[in-house]
Design a protein around this motif. Structure first.
Motif, PDB file in Angstrom:
ATOM      1  N   GLU A 175       0.842  -1.187   0.000  1.00  0.00           N
ATOM      2  CA  GLU A 175       0.000   0.000   0.000  1.00  0.00           C
ATOM      3  C   GLU A 175       0.883   1.245   0.000  1.00  0.00           C
ATOM      4  N   GLU A 176       0.294   2.358  -0.394  1.00  0.00           N
ATOM      5  CA  GLU A 176       1.036   3.618  -0.373  1.00  0.00           C
ATOM      6  C   GLU A 176       1.478   3.930   1.053  1.00  0.00           C
ATOM      7  N   GLY A 177       2.759   4.257   1.186  1.00  0.00           N
ATOM      8  CA  GLY A 177       3.319   4.526   2.505  1.00  0.00           C
ATOM      9  C   GLY A 177       4.050   3.347   3.105  1.00  0.00           C
ATOM     10  N   LYS A 186      13.451  -1.184  -7.046  1.00  0.00           N
ATOM     11  CA  LYS A 186      14.876  -1.135  -7.393  1.00  0.00           C
ATOM     12  C   LYS A 186      15.741  -0.673  -6.216  1.00  0.00           C
ATOM     13  N   ILE A 187      15.121  -0.197  -5.149  1.00  0.00           N
ATOM     14  CA  ILE A 187      15.874   0.327  -4.014  1.00  0.00           C
ATOM     15  C   ILE A 187      15.178  -0.074  -2.710  1.00  0.00           C
ATOM     16  N   ASN A 188      15.896   0.098  -1.598  1.00  0.00           N
ATOM     17  CA  ASN A 188      15.269   0.026  -0.283  1.00  0.00           C
ATOM     18  C   ASN A 188      14.630   1.379  -0.003  1.00  0.00           C
ATOM     19  N   GLY A 189      13.327   1.412   0.183  1.00  0.00           N
ATOM     20  CA  GLY A 189      12.684   2.709   0.376  1.00  0.00           C
ATOM     21  C   GLY A 189      11.224   2.571   0.749  1.00  0.00           C
ATOM     22  N   LYS A 190      10.428   3.486   0.195  1.00  0.00           N
ATOM     23  CA  LYS A 190       9.010   3.554   0.523  1.00  0.00           C
ATOM     24  C   LYS A 190       8.211   3.755  -0.762  1.00  0.00           C
ATOM     25  N   VAL A 191       7.021   3.166  -0.792  1.00  0.00           N
ATOM     26  CA  VAL A 191       6.104   3.358  -1.923  1.00  0.00           C
ATOM     27  C   VAL A 191       5.303   4.625  -1.651  1.00  0.00           C
ATOM     28  N   TYR A 192       5.542   5.658  -2.470  1.00  0.00           N
ATOM     29  CA  TYR A 192       4.880   6.941  -2.253  1.00  0.00           C
ATOM     30  C   TYR A 192       3.586   7.084  -3.048  1.00  0.00           C
ATOM     31  N   ALA A 193       3.432   6.313  -4.102  1.00  0.00           N
ATOM     32  CA  ALA A 193       2.197   6.420  -4.893  1.00  0.00           C
ATOM     33  C   ALA A 193       1.998   5.152  -5.710  1.00  0.00           C
ATOM     34  N   ILE A 194       0.744   4.755  -5.878  1.00  0.00           N
ATOM     35  CA  ILE A 194       0.351   3.692  -6.793  1.00  0.00           C
ATOM     36  C   ILE A 194      -0.726   4.280  -7.698  1.00  0.00           C
ATOM     37  N   TYR A 195      -0.464   4.270  -8.995  1.00  0.00           N
ATOM     38  CA  TYR A 195      -1.311   4.992  -9.934  1.00  0.00           C
ATOM     39  C   TYR A 195      -2.398   4.137 -10.576  1.00  0.00           C
ATOM     40  N   LYS A 196      -2.397   2.841 -10.307  1.00  0.00           N
ATOM     41  CA  LYS A 196      -3.383   1.955 -10.930  1.00  0.00           C
ATOM     42  C   LYS A 196      -4.156   1.198  -9.853  1.00  0.00           C
ATOM     43  N   ASN A 197      -5.391   0.828 -10.187  1.00  0.00           N
ATOM     44  CA  ASN A 197      -6.216   0.012  -9.309  1.00  0.00           C
ATOM     45  C   ASN A 197      -6.291  -1.409  -9.840  1.00  0.00           C
ATOM     46  N   GLN A 198      -6.580  -2.329  -8.960  1.00  0.00           N
ATOM     47  CA  GLN A 198      -6.677  -3.724  -9.338  1.00  0.00           C
ATOM     48  C   GLN A 198      -7.740  -3.903 -10.425  1.00  0.00           C
ATOM     49  N   GLY A 199      -7.375  -4.621 -11.474  1.00  0.00           N
ATOM     50  CA  GLY A 199      -8.294  -4.872 -12.581  1.00  0.00           C
ATOM     51  C   GLY A 199      -8.099  -3.932 -13.757  1.00  0.00           C
ATOM     52  N   GLU A 200      -7.319  -2.860 -13.578  1.00  0.00           N
ATOM     53  CA  GLU A 200      -7.097  -1.908 -14.675  1.00  0.00           C
ATOM     54  C   GLU A 200      -6.025  -2.426 -15.628  1.00  0.00           C
ATOM     55  N   ILE A 201      -6.086  -1.928 -16.858  1.00  0.00           N
ATOM     56  CA  ILE A 201      -5.096  -2.303 -17.867  1.00  0.00           C
ATOM     57  C   ILE A 201      -3.800  -1.546 -17.589  1.00  0.00           C
ATOM     58  N   VAL A 202      -2.702  -2.277 -17.647  1.00  0.00           N
ATOM     59  CA  VAL A 202      -1.366  -1.691 -17.462  1.00  0.00           C
ATOM     60  C   VAL A 202      -0.661  -1.696 -18.811  1.00  0.00           C
ATOM     61  N   THR A 203      -0.099  -0.551 -19.182  1.00  0.00           N
ATOM     62  CA  THR A 203       0.658  -0.439 -20.427  1.00  0.00           C
ATOM     63  C   THR A 203       2.088  -0.036 -20.113  1.00  0.00           C
ATOM     64  N   MET A 263       3.406   2.669 -21.308  1.00  0.00           N
ATOM     65  CA  MET A 263       3.510   4.113 -21.518  1.00  0.00           C
ATOM     66  C   MET A 263       3.222   4.925 -20.261  1.00  0.00           C
ATOM     67  N   GLU A 264       2.595   4.309 -19.266  1.00  0.00           N
ATOM     68  CA  GLU A 264       2.190   5.045 -18.074  1.00  0.00           C
ATOM     69  C   GLU A 264       2.880   4.488 -16.842  1.00  0.00           C
ATOM     70  N   PRO A 265       3.316   5.361 -15.910  1.00  0.00           N
ATOM     71  CA  PRO A 265       3.914   4.860 -14.665  1.00  0.00           C
ATOM     72  C   PRO A 265       2.853   4.186 -13.805  1.00  0.00           C
ATOM     73  N   VAL A 266       3.269   3.184 -13.059  1.00  0.00           N
ATOM     74  CA  VAL A 266       2.320   2.464 -12.207  1.00  0.00           C
ATOM     75  C   VAL A 266       2.556   2.732 -10.723  1.00  0.00           C
ATOM     76  N   ALA A 267       3.751   3.231 -10.374  1.00  0.00           N
ATOM     77  CA  ALA A 267       4.043   3.498  -8.965  1.00  0.00           C
ATOM     78  C   ALA A 267       5.198   4.478  -8.863  1.00  0.00           C
ATOM     79  N   ALA A 268       5.324   5.097  -7.683  1.00  0.00           N
ATOM     80  CA  ALA A 268       6.448   5.987  -7.383  1.00  0.00           C
ATOM     81  C   ALA A 268       7.124   5.470  -6.121  1.00  0.00           C
ATOM     82  N   VAL A 269       8.457   5.278  -6.218  1.00  0.00           N
ATOM     83  CA  VAL A 269       9.228   4.716  -5.106  1.00  0.00           C
ATOM     84  C   VAL A 269      10.431   5.615  -4.847  1.00  0.00           C
ATOM     85  N   GLY A 270      10.742   5.829  -3.578  1.00  0.00           N
ATOM     86  CA  GLY A 270      11.903   6.640  -3.207  1.00  0.00           C
ATOM     87  C   GLY A 270      12.387   6.256  -1.823  1.00  0.00           C
ATOM     88  N   ARG A 271      13.506   6.814  -1.442  1.00  0.00           N
ATOM     89  CA  ARG A 271      14.046   6.522  -0.118  1.00  0.00           C
ATOM     90  C   ARG A 271      13.197   7.197   0.953  1.00  0.00           C
TER      91      ARG A 271
END
Length: 361
Positions: free
Chosen positions: A63-65, A199-216, A218-226
């Protein structure tokens, strides 16, 4: 007499106007020159995660956070085609290995043929050399000798052909095994592409897709940072960028912390200019970061480029065209040095005893 009265009146009028103007004297004080920049707090190593395959978002592992370790799963994408391809590649690899070294190996059959050919050659060799010895003694017929010789040579050729067939088949089967292994590894890689990992040890700051949605792709699906280190992104006007150097002191204020000032150090200067905003991005690191930080916190930064403990200064509003000041003797040229938002350093032209007046707007 009339001329003297007019002159006296003019002098009194000028004196009266001069008295009404704001008069001050230059002051000696510390002066610091800085470059202003808008500030935004961001996690260090923040990146947007993309999928390299197309499919349906089947499972969200975090989950985010939430904290996530390097290589840990974030999202699972489903697509049956890669799974079927992997299974087919696995079956092909098993068949190739069985053909090469299994109980039903093709090479075993050829090996048996070689053993039989070796026995046949041994038998034909004995018969040939026996007949040859007899023929050398003029015993036997020429036809019998020729037949024995031909059988011996045919056995030799047959054994050579079988040995060549064995080596050729072995190389082909080895190649098939290697190709099947490569195909299986490729299919396994494709299957792993359907699991998006950190790709790193950190935290999930955002998830841009919901379960069941199409993933391509061309679009980011999550944001991860320290989560343990934040940087301050500063946007600096292009006219000021040449004044900046790595290691300069930065004072940062954040809207979330009211008037509290945080110290930092200039850590990175990006060389590319944003053509839309006509600014350059630089990064600063907190000396002592606030206890709580979130991505996107905004504020202001002042990057110290020069400072003096004591120097002669005047308010900026008393300057005329950045080169003159108004004195009792009229406009006088001055040389200026450091300056901040309010005051400017005077290098030459006037001193502490020179009265200056605020120019009329």
């Amino acid at each position: 007499m009339k001329y003297i009265v007019l002159t006296l009146l003019s002098f009194l009028l000028l004196s009266s106007c001069s008295d009404k103007k704001e008069k001050i004297f230059p002051e000696r004080m510390p002066l610091t020159e800085s470059v202003y920049a808008s500030a935004t707090v961001q996690p260090d190593s923040l990146y947007q995660a993309y999928s390299v395959v197309v499919g349906i978002l089947d499972k969200i592992w975090v989950e985010e956070g939430d904290s996530v370790s390097k290589g840990g799963p974030i999202l699972q994408i489903t697509n049956t085609s890669p799974e079927l391809n992997t299974e087919n590649a696995k079956l092909a690899l098993q068949l190739a290995r069985e053909n090469y070294s299994g109980s039903a190996a093709v090479l075993s059959g050829i090996r048996d043929e070689i053993n039989a050919a070796e026995l046949q050659l041994k038998n034909d060799s004995i018969n040939y050399f026996r007949q040859k010895n007899l023929w050398d003694q003029n015993i036997g017929s020429k036809v019998e000798y020729d037949n024995r010789k031909l059988a011996y040579e045919l056995s030799q050729n047959n054994l050579n052909l079988l040995q060549q067939k064995y080596n050729r088949t072995k190389n082909e089967l080895e190649t098939q095994v290697r190709q099947a292994e490569n195909n299986y590894k490729t299919s396994m890689t494709n299957t792993s592409d359907f699991t998006i990992t950190s790709k790193i040890n950190g935290k999930v700051y955002a998830i841009y897709k919901n379960q069941g949605e199409i993933v391509t792709t061309m679009e980011p699906v999550a944001a991860v940072g320290r989560s343990d280190k934040f940087v301050v992104e500063l946007l600096v006007d292009e006219v000021d960028i040449v004044k900046l150097k790595i290691g300069q002191q930065v004072f940062i204020t954040l809207d979330s912390y009211n008037s509290e000032v945080f110290e930092g150090t200039l850590d990175k200067i990006y060389p590319r200019k944003d053509e839309r905003s006509q600014t350059f991005k630089v990064e600063a690191l907190f000396a002592e970061p606030p206890a709580t930080l979130y991505p996107g916190l905004s504020g202001e930064g002042n990057i110290i480029i020069a400072e003096k403990n004591e120097t002669l200064t005047i308010p900026k509003e008393y300057l005329i065209d950045d080169t003159h000041v108004l004195t009792d003797d009229g406009e006088k040229e001055v040389s200026i040095g450091l300056q901040n938002l309010d005051r400017v350093e005077i290098l030459a032209g006037i001193d502490e005893n020179t009265a200056i007046y605020k120019p009329e707007e």
